[in-house]
Motif scaffolding. Sequence first.
Motif, PDB file in Angstrom:
ATOM      1  N   ALA A  85      51.942  -7.767   7.497  1.00  9.62           N
ATOM      2  CA  ALA A  85      51.688  -6.512   7.731  1.00  9.62           C
ATOM      3  C   ALA A  85      50.995  -5.986   9.081  1.00  9.62           C
ATOM      4  O   ALA A  85      51.202  -5.144   9.961  1.00  9.62           O
ATOM      5  CB  ALA A  85      51.089  -5.625   6.853  1.00  9.62           C
ATOM      6  N   THR A  86      49.932  -7.067   9.411  1.00 11.35           N
ATOM      7  CA  THR A  86      49.183  -7.033  10.485  1.00 11.35           C
ATOM      8  C   THR A  86      49.978  -7.283  11.912  1.00 11.35           C
ATOM      9  O   THR A  86      49.784  -6.611  12.723  1.00 11.35           O
ATOM     10  CB  THR A  86      48.150  -8.199  10.579  1.00 11.35           C
ATOM     11  N   LEU A  87      50.910  -8.351  11.744  1.00 16.21           N
ATOM     12  CA  LEU A  87      51.882  -8.728  12.719  1.00 16.21           C
ATOM     13  C   LEU A  87      52.659  -7.507  13.148  1.00 16.21           C
ATOM     14  O   LEU A  87      52.822  -7.491  14.380  1.00 16.21           O
ATOM     15  CB  LEU A  87      52.855  -9.937  12.718  1.00 16.21           C
ATOM     16  N   GLU A  88      53.229  -6.760  12.249  1.00  7.28           N
ATOM     17  CA  GLU A  88      53.867  -5.552  12.788  1.00  7.28           C
ATOM     18  C   GLU A  88      53.262  -4.673  13.572  1.00  7.28           C
ATOM     19  O   GLU A  88      53.718  -3.779  14.289  1.00  7.28           O
ATOM     20  CB  GLU A  88      54.658  -4.897  11.449  1.00  7.28           C
ATOM     21  N   GLN A  89      51.888  -4.545  13.345  1.00  4.36           N
ATOM     22  CA  GLN A  89      51.301  -3.715  13.966  1.00  4.36           C
ATOM     23  C   GLN A  89      50.780  -4.079  15.591  1.00  4.36           C
ATOM     24  O   GLN A  89      49.992  -3.343  16.116  1.00  4.36           O
ATOM     25  CB  GLN A  89      49.988  -3.081  13.254  1.00  4.36           C
ATOM     26  N   LEU A  90      51.066  -5.411  15.683  1.00  6.43           N
ATOM     27  CA  LEU A  90      50.385  -5.967  16.928  1.00  6.43           C
ATOM     28  C   LEU A  90      51.719  -5.703  18.220  1.00  6.43           C
ATOM     29  O   LEU A  90      52.685  -5.593  18.028  1.00  6.43           O
ATOM     30  CB  LEU A  90      50.105  -7.550  16.966  1.00  6.43           C
ATOM     31  N   PRO A  91      50.935  -5.557  19.507  1.00  5.07           N
ATOM     32  CA  PRO A  91      51.710  -5.157  20.574  1.00  5.07           C
ATOM     33  C   PRO A  91      52.705  -6.433  20.972  1.00  5.07           C
ATOM     34  O   PRO A  91      52.279  -7.746  20.709  1.00  5.07           O
ATOM     35  CB  PRO A  91      50.809  -4.901  21.413  1.00  5.07           C
ATOM     36  N   ARG A  92      53.900  -6.188  21.305  1.00  8.43           N
ATOM     37  CA  ARG A  92      54.561  -7.058  21.800  1.00  8.43           C
ATOM     38  C   ARG A  92      54.479  -7.321  23.274  1.00  8.43           C
ATOM     39  O   ARG A  92      54.001  -6.665  23.899  1.00  8.43           O
ATOM     40  CB  ARG A  92      56.133  -6.819  21.521  1.00  8.43           C
ATOM     41  N   GLY A  93      55.134  -8.350  23.798  1.00  6.26           N
ATOM     42  CA  GLY A  93      54.853  -8.697  25.346  1.00  6.26           C
ATOM     43  C   GLY A  93      56.123  -9.480  25.857  1.00  6.26           C
ATOM     44  O   GLY A  93      56.768 -10.013  24.988  1.00  6.26           O
ATOM     45  N   GLY A 132      41.962 -10.367   3.060  1.00  2.00           N
ATOM     46  CA  GLY A 132      41.057  -9.739   2.302  1.00  2.00           C
ATOM     47  C   GLY A 132      40.690  -8.343   3.144  1.00  2.00           C
ATOM     48  O   GLY A 132      40.775  -7.263   2.466  1.00  2.00           O
ATOM     49  N   GLN A 133      40.020  -8.761   4.212  1.00  2.00           N
ATOM     50  CA  GLN A 133      39.714  -7.652   5.047  1.00  2.00           C
ATOM     51  C   GLN A 133      41.015  -6.681   5.628  1.00  2.00           C
ATOM     52  O   GLN A 133      40.623  -5.394   5.592  1.00  2.00           O
ATOM     53  CB  GLN A 133      39.143  -8.447   6.222  1.00  2.00           C
ATOM     54  N   ALA A 134      42.076  -7.181   5.800  1.00  2.00           N
ATOM     55  CA  ALA A 134      43.194  -6.336   5.987  1.00  2.00           C
ATOM     56  C   ALA A 134      43.647  -5.606   4.920  1.00  2.00           C
ATOM     57  O   ALA A 134      43.992  -4.387   5.345  1.00  2.00           O
ATOM     58  CB  ALA A 134      44.392  -7.400   6.435  1.00  2.00           C
ATOM     59  N   GLU A 135      43.510  -6.086   3.740  1.00  2.00           N
ATOM     60  CA  GLU A 135      43.910  -5.273   2.855  1.00  2.00           C
ATOM     61  C   GLU A 135      42.962  -4.072   2.552  1.00  2.00           C
ATOM     62  O   GLU A 135      43.235  -3.004   1.919  1.00  2.00           O
ATOM     63  CB  GLU A 135      43.906  -5.987   1.166  1.00  2.00           C
ATOM     64  N   ARG A 136      41.673  -4.234   2.953  1.00  2.00           N
ATOM     65  CA  ARG A 136      40.474  -3.092   2.884  1.00  2.00           C
ATOM     66  C   ARG A 136      40.459  -2.369   4.064  1.00  2.00           C
ATOM     67  O   ARG A 136      39.908  -1.275   4.329  1.00  2.00           O
ATOM     68  CB  ARG A 136      39.152  -3.672   2.852  1.00  2.00           C
ATOM     69  N   GLY A 137      41.485  -2.726   4.980  1.00  2.00           N
ATOM     70  CA  GLY A 137      41.700  -1.546   6.247  1.00  2.00           C
ATOM     71  C   GLY A 137      40.559  -2.150   7.184  1.00  2.00           C
ATOM     72  O   GLY A 137      40.542  -1.211   8.086  1.00  2.00           O
ATOM     73  N   GLY A 138      40.091  -3.157   7.239  1.00  2.00           N
ATOM     74  CA  GLY A 138      38.987  -3.466   8.228  1.00  2.00           C
ATOM     75  C   GLY A 138      39.350  -4.575   9.164  1.00  2.00           C
ATOM     76  O   GLY A 138      38.340  -5.104   9.775  1.00  2.00           O
ATOM     77  N   LEU A 139      40.544  -4.907   9.275  1.00  2.00           N
ATOM     78  CA  LEU A 139      40.954  -5.909  10.303  1.00  2.00           C
ATOM     79  C   LEU A 139      41.528  -5.721  11.494  1.00  2.00           C
ATOM     80  O   LEU A 139      41.069  -5.990  12.688  1.00  2.00           O
ATOM     81  CB  LEU A 139      41.822  -6.920   9.645  1.00  2.00           C
ATOM     82  N   LEU A 140      42.376  -4.466  11.627  1.00  2.00           N
ATOM     83  CA  LEU A 140      42.888  -3.984  13.000  1.00  2.00           C
ATOM     84  C   LEU A 140      41.922  -3.216  13.632  1.00  2.00           C
ATOM     85  O   LEU A 140      41.113  -2.606  13.245  1.00  2.00           O
ATOM     86  CB  LEU A 140      44.170  -3.271  12.492  1.00  2.00           C
ATOM     87  N   PRO A 141      42.140  -3.590  15.243  1.00  2.00           N
ATOM     88  CA  PRO A 141      41.019  -3.064  15.897  1.00  2.00           C
ATOM     89  C   PRO A 141      41.447  -1.407  16.163  1.00  2.00           C
ATOM     90  O   PRO A 141      42.460  -1.031  15.782  1.00  2.00           O
ATOM     91  CB  PRO A 141      41.177  -3.646  17.371  1.00  2.00           C
ATOM     92  N   VAL A 142      40.595  -0.660  16.528  1.00  2.00           N
ATOM     93  CA  VAL A 142      40.905   0.643  16.931  1.00  2.00           C
ATOM     94  C   VAL A 142      40.570   0.762  18.507  1.00  2.00           C
ATOM     95  O   VAL A 142      40.729   2.085  18.944  1.00  2.00           O
ATOM     96  CB  VAL A 142      39.441   1.531  16.551  1.00  2.00           C
ATOM     97  N   CYS A 143      40.649  -0.056  19.363  1.00  2.00           N
ATOM     98  CA  CYS A 143      40.516   0.039  20.647  1.00  2.00           C
ATOM     99  C   CYS A 143      41.979   0.151  21.298  1.00  2.00           C
ATOM    100  O   CYS A 143      42.227   0.435  22.560  1.00  2.00           O
ATOM    101  CB  CYS A 143      39.919  -1.146  21.363  1.00  2.00           C
ATOM    102  N   TRP A 144      43.218   0.070  20.413  1.00  2.00           N
ATOM    103  CA  TRP A 144      44.371   0.471  21.082  1.00  2.00           C
ATOM    104  C   TRP A 144      45.301   1.065  19.985  1.00  2.00           C
ATOM    105  O   TRP A 144      44.872   0.880  18.850  1.00  2.00           O
ATOM    106  CB  TRP A 144      45.195  -0.729  21.700  1.00  2.00           C
ATOM    107  N   THR A 145      46.261   1.684  20.214  1.00  2.00           N
ATOM    108  CA  THR A 145      47.145   2.225  19.274  1.00  2.00           C
ATOM    109  C   THR A 145      48.332   1.412  18.762  1.00  2.00           C
ATOM    110  O   THR A 145      48.907   0.878  19.554  1.00  2.00           O
ATOM    111  CB  THR A 145      47.834   3.591  19.846  1.00  2.00           C
ATOM    112  N   PRO A 146      48.312   1.031  17.535  1.00  2.00           N
ATOM    113  CA  PRO A 146      49.296  -0.086  16.972  1.00  2.00           C
ATOM    114  C   PRO A 146      50.702   0.586  17.258  1.00  2.00           C
ATOM    115  O   PRO A 146      51.119   1.659  17.366  1.00  2.00           O
ATOM    116  CB  PRO A 146      49.098   0.020  15.545  1.00  2.00           C
ATOM    117  N   SER A 147      51.575  -0.412  17.761  1.00  2.00           N
ATOM    118  CA  SER A 147      52.920  -0.083  17.833  1.00  2.00           C
ATOM    119  C   SER A 147      53.851   0.179  16.895  1.00  2.00           C
ATOM    120  O   SER A 147      53.217  -0.366  15.508  1.00  2.00           O
ATOM    121  CB  SER A 147      53.697  -1.201  19.025  1.00  2.00           C
TER     122      SER A 147
END
Length: 286
Positions: free
Chosen positions: A145-153, A271-286
């Motif tokens: 789930a985290t990977l799917e929101q990370l930018p590609r390059g 566990g942090q990811a499940e609580r919504g505290g892992l992904l950064p807010v400095c960019w918009t997930p793709s």
Amino acid sequence: MPAPPSSALPLDRLIGVGRSAEVYRYGADHVLKLYKVPWEPTAVVNEFKAASQAYRHGLPTPEPMMVLERAGRTGIVFERLEGGTLLDAGLRRPLNFLHQVDRLVQMQQAINAHEVEDLPHQHEVARFQIGGARVSDDVKRAALATLEQLPRGTRLCHGDLHMENVICSDRGLRAVDWQKATAGHPAGDVARTALMLRYGSLNVGGLARYLPLNVIRAALARFYVERYCQLSGISRCHVSAWMLPVLVMRLFGQVAANEDEVREAAERLSGQAERGGLLPVCWTPS
């Protein structure tokens, strides 16, 4: 250089053994990196493609000459290098260790600066390895789930750049072992190197009894990420967001001596990811 018949390859001059391959002298100016069996031939071809593109871009790496086979094993002939590893250089002069780490940062930035084609994509490789990792289904789901929101390059990513994969040759530093190279986002490549600094094997001999290695290695990983971000302009939170996927990917394939430690770190981040505290807010997930 012409390829000799398979049966004539001089395999009596072994000069190095790694986890995936053996390296032999091959004439006066070349070496043969011969992969162990079983080994996926497409991975060897991928290393040849990645190393060839890196060399054409003018990056510091030995020139790959050809792919060949010997008794059912696949190998690559490379330009021969003389010298120890960057890790050897750092351990010989511990007070200068940060300087050697900084040289690794600069090499990675140079690698990541180039666009590449015809290499596996970082996201697809990550998805496959996460799916086969030795973790619980919950951790896999969080990592995917985290990977799917990370930018590609489409930048060149070495995939396994660490201090033992850089040779201090008489012509300067040279990066080797490109078999895990992908096209992708530099933040993921940096996260992988930071992971190796933090959790990879490190033999410091008797010094291990006197040094707080866990503290030192955590500090080195932080320094590496911060220095890379300073030089490249990439935000640190972009790199941090990759940590859960790369930790889980580390639990795919060969078993590491500190696998339990890596798994515990992955479980904490999931566990942090499940609580919504892992992904950064400095960019918009793709």
